[in-house]
Scaffold this active site. Structure first.
Site, PDB file in Angstrom:
ATOM      1  N   GLY A 147       1.199  -3.658   3.055  1.00 59.61           N
ATOM      2  CA  GLY A 147       1.904  -3.467   4.315  1.00 59.61           C
ATOM      3  C   GLY A 147       3.322  -2.980   4.228  1.00 59.61           C
ATOM      4  O   GLY A 147       3.994  -2.873   5.260  1.00 59.61           O
ATOM      5  N   GLU A 177      -1.662  -6.050  -2.429  1.00 59.31           N
ATOM      6  CA  GLU A 177      -2.671  -5.075  -1.967  1.00 59.31           C
ATOM      7  C   GLU A 177      -1.980  -3.928  -1.240  1.00 59.31           C
ATOM      8  O   GLU A 177      -2.229  -3.702  -0.059  1.00 59.31           O
ATOM      9  CB  GLU A 177      -3.636  -5.754  -0.984  1.00 59.31           C
ATOM     10  CG  GLU A 177      -4.281  -7.033  -1.479  1.00 59.31           C
ATOM     11  CD  GLU A 177      -5.076  -7.756  -0.389  1.00 59.31           C
ATOM     12  OE1 GLU A 177      -4.784  -7.578   0.816  1.00 59.31           O
ATOM     13  OE2 GLU A 177      -6.002  -8.499  -0.754  1.00 59.31           O
ATOM     14  N   GLY A 235      -1.152  -0.127  -0.111  1.00 56.40           N
ATOM     15  CA  GLY A 235      -1.893   1.121   0.061  1.00 56.40           C
ATOM     16  C   GLY A 235      -0.947   2.258   0.401  1.00 56.40           C
ATOM     17  O   GLY A 235      -0.538   3.044  -0.454  1.00 56.40           O
ATOM     18  N   ARG A 236      -0.531   2.292   1.650  1.00 59.69           N
ATOM     19  CA  ARG A 236       0.288   3.401   2.157  1.00 59.69           C
ATOM     20  C   ARG A 236       1.523   3.674   1.309  1.00 59.69           C
ATOM     21  O   ARG A 236       1.840   4.816   1.011  1.00 59.69           O
ATOM     22  CB  ARG A 236       0.692   3.101   3.615  1.00 59.69           C
ATOM     23  CG  ARG A 236       1.544   4.184   4.262  1.00 59.69           C
ATOM     24  CD  ARG A 236       1.814   3.901   5.740  1.00 59.69           C
ATOM     25  NE  ARG A 236       0.614   4.013   6.526  1.00 59.69           N
ATOM     26  CZ  ARG A 236      -0.081   2.998   7.006  1.00 59.69           C
ATOM     27  NH1 ARG A 236       0.325   1.764   6.805  1.00 59.69           N
ATOM     28  NH2 ARG A 236      -1.177   3.202   7.691  1.00 59.69           N
ATOM     29  N   ARG A 277      -4.745   9.655  13.299  1.00 60.18           N
ATOM     30  CA  ARG A 277      -3.816   8.729  13.969  1.00 60.18           C
ATOM     31  C   ARG A 277      -2.685   9.490  14.653  1.00 60.18           C
ATOM     32  O   ARG A 277      -2.278   9.150  15.768  1.00 60.18           O
ATOM     33  CB  ARG A 277      -3.245   7.745  12.955  1.00 60.18           C
ATOM     34  CG  ARG A 277      -4.205   6.628  12.659  1.00 60.18           C
ATOM     35  CD  ARG A 277      -3.605   5.597  11.746  1.00 60.18           C
ATOM     36  NE  ARG A 277      -4.514   4.462  11.665  1.00 60.18           N
ATOM     37  CZ  ARG A 277      -4.734   3.759  10.563  1.00 60.18           C
ATOM     38  NH1 ARG A 277      -4.115   4.064   9.435  1.00 60.18           N
ATOM     39  NH2 ARG A 277      -5.574   2.753  10.582  1.00 60.18           N
ATOM     40  N   CYS A 279     -11.387  21.019  19.616  1.00 60.66           N
ATOM     41  CA  CYS A 279     -11.535  21.449  20.997  1.00 60.66           C
ATOM     42  C   CYS A 279     -11.189  20.347  21.984  1.00 60.66           C
ATOM     43  O   CYS A 279     -12.052  19.862  22.728  1.00 60.66           O
ATOM     44  CB  CYS A 279     -12.940  21.972  21.227  1.00 60.66           C
ATOM     45  SG  CYS A 279     -13.195  23.494  20.319  1.00 60.66           S
ATOM     46  N   TYR A 325      -4.262   7.665   4.190  1.00 62.09           N
ATOM     47  CA  TYR A 325      -4.874   7.564   5.523  1.00 62.09           C
ATOM     48  C   TYR A 325      -4.916   8.903   6.273  1.00 62.09           C
ATOM     49  O   TYR A 325      -5.069   8.907   7.495  1.00 62.09           O
ATOM     50  CB  TYR A 325      -4.155   6.542   6.397  1.00 62.09           C
ATOM     51  CG  TYR A 325      -4.082   5.134   5.837  1.00 62.09           C
ATOM     52  CD1 TYR A 325      -5.181   4.273   5.929  1.00 62.09           C
ATOM     53  CD2 TYR A 325      -2.930   4.661   5.222  1.00 62.09           C
ATOM     54  CE1 TYR A 325      -5.106   2.980   5.437  1.00 62.09           C
ATOM     55  CE2 TYR A 325      -2.853   3.366   4.720  1.00 62.09           C
ATOM     56  CZ  TYR A 325      -3.943   2.529   4.846  1.00 62.09           C
ATOM     57  OH  TYR A 325      -3.868   1.244   4.357  1.00 62.09           O
TER      58      TYR A 325
HETATM   59  C1  LIG Z   1      -5.145  -2.115   4.954  1.00 59.72           C
HETATM   60  C2  LIG Z   1      -4.944  -3.332   4.149  1.00 59.72           C
HETATM   61  C3  LIG Z   1      -4.023  -3.343   3.106  1.00 59.72           C
HETATM   62  C4  LIG Z   1      -3.110  -2.181   2.811  1.00 59.72           C
HETATM   63  O1  LIG Z   1      -2.151  -1.984   3.784  1.00 59.72           O
HETATM   64  P1  LIG Z   1      -0.996  -0.891   3.577  1.00 59.72           P
HETATM   65  O2  LIG Z   1      -0.242  -0.918   4.837  1.00 59.72           O
HETATM   66  O3  LIG Z   1      -1.693   0.416   3.359  1.00 59.72           O
HETATM   67  O4  LIG Z   1      -0.199  -1.299   2.404  1.00 59.72           O
HETATM   68  C5  LIG Z   1      -3.940  -4.478   2.326  1.00 59.72           C
HETATM   69  N1  LIG Z   1      -4.712  -5.553   2.581  1.00 59.72           N
HETATM   70  C6  LIG Z   1      -5.612  -5.593   3.581  1.00 59.72           C
HETATM   71  C7  LIG Z   1      -6.420  -6.795   3.786  1.00 59.72           C
HETATM   72  C8  LIG Z   1      -5.742  -4.482   4.401  1.00 59.72           C
HETATM   73  O5  LIG Z   1      -6.602  -4.518   5.418  1.00 59.72           O
END
Ligand SMILES: *Cc1c(COP(=O)(O)O)cnc(C)c1O
Length: 462
Positions: free
Chosen positions: A246, A284, A286-287, A323, A359, A388
């Protein structure tokens, strides 16, 4: 002040765009590509590892949904990451990429019995979302102890960030056990008391839009709960905390801010004991690992004026920037204009909307931007789209998934590319759209009315 890492990123990206044109990766036959800065990804992984160095053991996993491409996952595995997966597809991608079971974390609010059985059989760590799921796990275990760590996801209900759809710790979120609900904490303590194998708490407070203090508050609540459970049970049963991902990304510049170091500083202030080594940690992200290392590049097919509004029509729309197109205020992207040779355009600017090929009228990736005057044959780049975006295709208008190429710049600035994902062919789109069952519905009409199959045809002809 532009940081050295932002300068490197921009220089490499511009070189990659010109090289993509030079090598024919971006041309009239393939007018849309995704580009991935491999060194940028590795640098982000390094910063993450550095930021968390300390007495606490940390397993950093990558949230596969942010960039679900096998070569990307394998690169991250090589760089020492684990992988967080949330569906059978992501799990299979991670295994294909080479993650061993001990480096996976399986999160999903909708795990089936089959998926839980697989995770238990393989010793894959997973986080249970709710009490019903916990009972399913009990039944599957039938008195045995799981080989991998099993955690319980909690929702600390600390509130929402700037984007409602990204906020997982609201009072009514669909994720985890809502801790502030009546009786919830006691129910969690009881659940742990009855299951000595339940050793982890998981809190992912939210993604883009959640400020660091809010995330830290959620993790603090999870830590406090772990202490409470261990005290109540008189044993150190909770041994690890999965603090989720996050970290938000700055979509306004080439800077990585806030950085992982800022995040850890915030956490240390809010929960100093988190890092003392009594709990091992799982992250965890991601972004924040991928977003700023990806670019979507599209040829400009046409430019036009409509009611005084300038519009550049490109091939990048809702299919790759879903998005941004549907929630433009929450997900603005920076756009850059390059000439036909892939060099940054300079000179007179205009106010222009950047449109995609889909479209529907709202298929815009940028609105009323002041950009160098755009002409057909130019290239529009959408920055910060490594997470994403091109990896999370939306098959609107049967538009194919574009190719994705990874790149590295050598010491002289020469770019080397590697194909990460081939462009989907139109034939593949036809095949995944039920081509093998082309006669299915027409056949149903015939089977429905034995002996009177012709009635429909008559009706259609009338
Ligand atoms: C989507 C998600 C993440 C990653 O979130 P980011 O904002 O991309 O870092 C981590 N843990 C869980 C459970 C998620 O659903």
């Amino acid at each position: 002040m532009t940081s050295a890492s932002a300068r490197r990123r921009r220089t490499a990206r511009d070189a990659a765009l010109a090289a993509a044109v030079g090598e024919g990766l971006l041309d009239a036959r393939s007018p849309l590509v995704g580009l991935l800065d491999v060194d940028g990804v590795l640098a982000a992984v390094d910063r993450l590892h550095d930021a968390f160095r300390g007495p606490a053991a940390v397993q950093h996993t990558f949230a596969a949904k942010a960039c679900s491409l096998v070569p990307v996952l394998r690169l991250l595995a090589r760089a020492g990451m684990g992988c967080e997966v949330a569906s059978p597809g992501e799990l299979e991608l991670a295994l294909e990429a080479g993650f061993t079971a001990d480096r996976l974390v399986f999160d999903s609010p909708a795990k089936t019995v089959g998926e839980l059985r697989f995770a238990l059989d393989q010793g894959i760590a997973f986080n249970v979302d709710n009490f019903q799921e916990l009972e399913r796990v009990d039944a599957l275990l039938a008195g045995h102890t799981p080989r991998g760590p099993v955690g319980l996801r909690v929702n600390p209900q600390v509130g929402a960030g700037a984007i409602g759809a990204m906020s997982t710790a609201t009072s009514t979120s669909k994720f985890g056990v809502a801790l502030r609900d009546e009786g919830a904490v006691q129910a969690v303590v009881d659940a742990f008391a009855a299951r000595p194998w339940l050793t982890r708490l998981h809190a992912h407070v939210g993604s883009q839009g959640c400020p660091l203090p809010l995330i830290a508050q959620g993790i603090r609540a999870a830590h406090e709960l772990a202490e409470h459970i261990n005290t109540a049970l008189g044993r150190r049963q909770v041994t690890s905390l999965d603090i989720g991902g996050g970290l938000p990304v700055d979509f306004d510049s080439d800077e990585d801010r806030p950085g992982y170091a800022d995040y850890v500083t915030e956490l240390r202030a809010a929960v100093p004991e988190l890092f003392d080594g009594r709990y091992s940690l799982v992250t965890e992200f991601g972004r924040s690992l991928l977003a700023k290392n990806g670019t979507i590049a599209s040829l400009v097919e046409y430019t036009k004026s409509s009611g005084g509004r300038r519009i550049a029509v490109t091939h990048a729309g809702a299919q790759v920037a879903t998005r941004t197109v549907f929630m433009p205020d929450a997900w603005p992207l920076r756009a850059g204009v390059y000439d036909a040779a892939g060099h940054p355009k300079r000179g007179a600017t205009e106010t222009v909307d950047i449109a995609g090929p889909c479209c529907f009228a709202g298929d815009l990736t940028a609105v009323a931007r002041e950009l160098p005057a755009v002409a057909p044959g130019d290239i529009v780049a959408l920055y910060d789209t490594g997470a994403y975006y091109f990896s999370n295709h939306f098959s609107y208008n049967s538009l194919p998934r574009p190719a994705v190429h990874g790149y590295r710049a050598d010491a002289e600035g020469r770019i080397r590319f590697a194909l990460v994902r081939a462009a989907q062919t139109v034939r593949e789109v036809v095949e995944e759209s039920g081509a093998a069952q082309a006669d299915a519905l027409v056949g149903l009409l015939a089977a429905d009315r034995p002996g009177s199959g012709a009635a429909h045809e008559d009706g259609a002809a009338a």
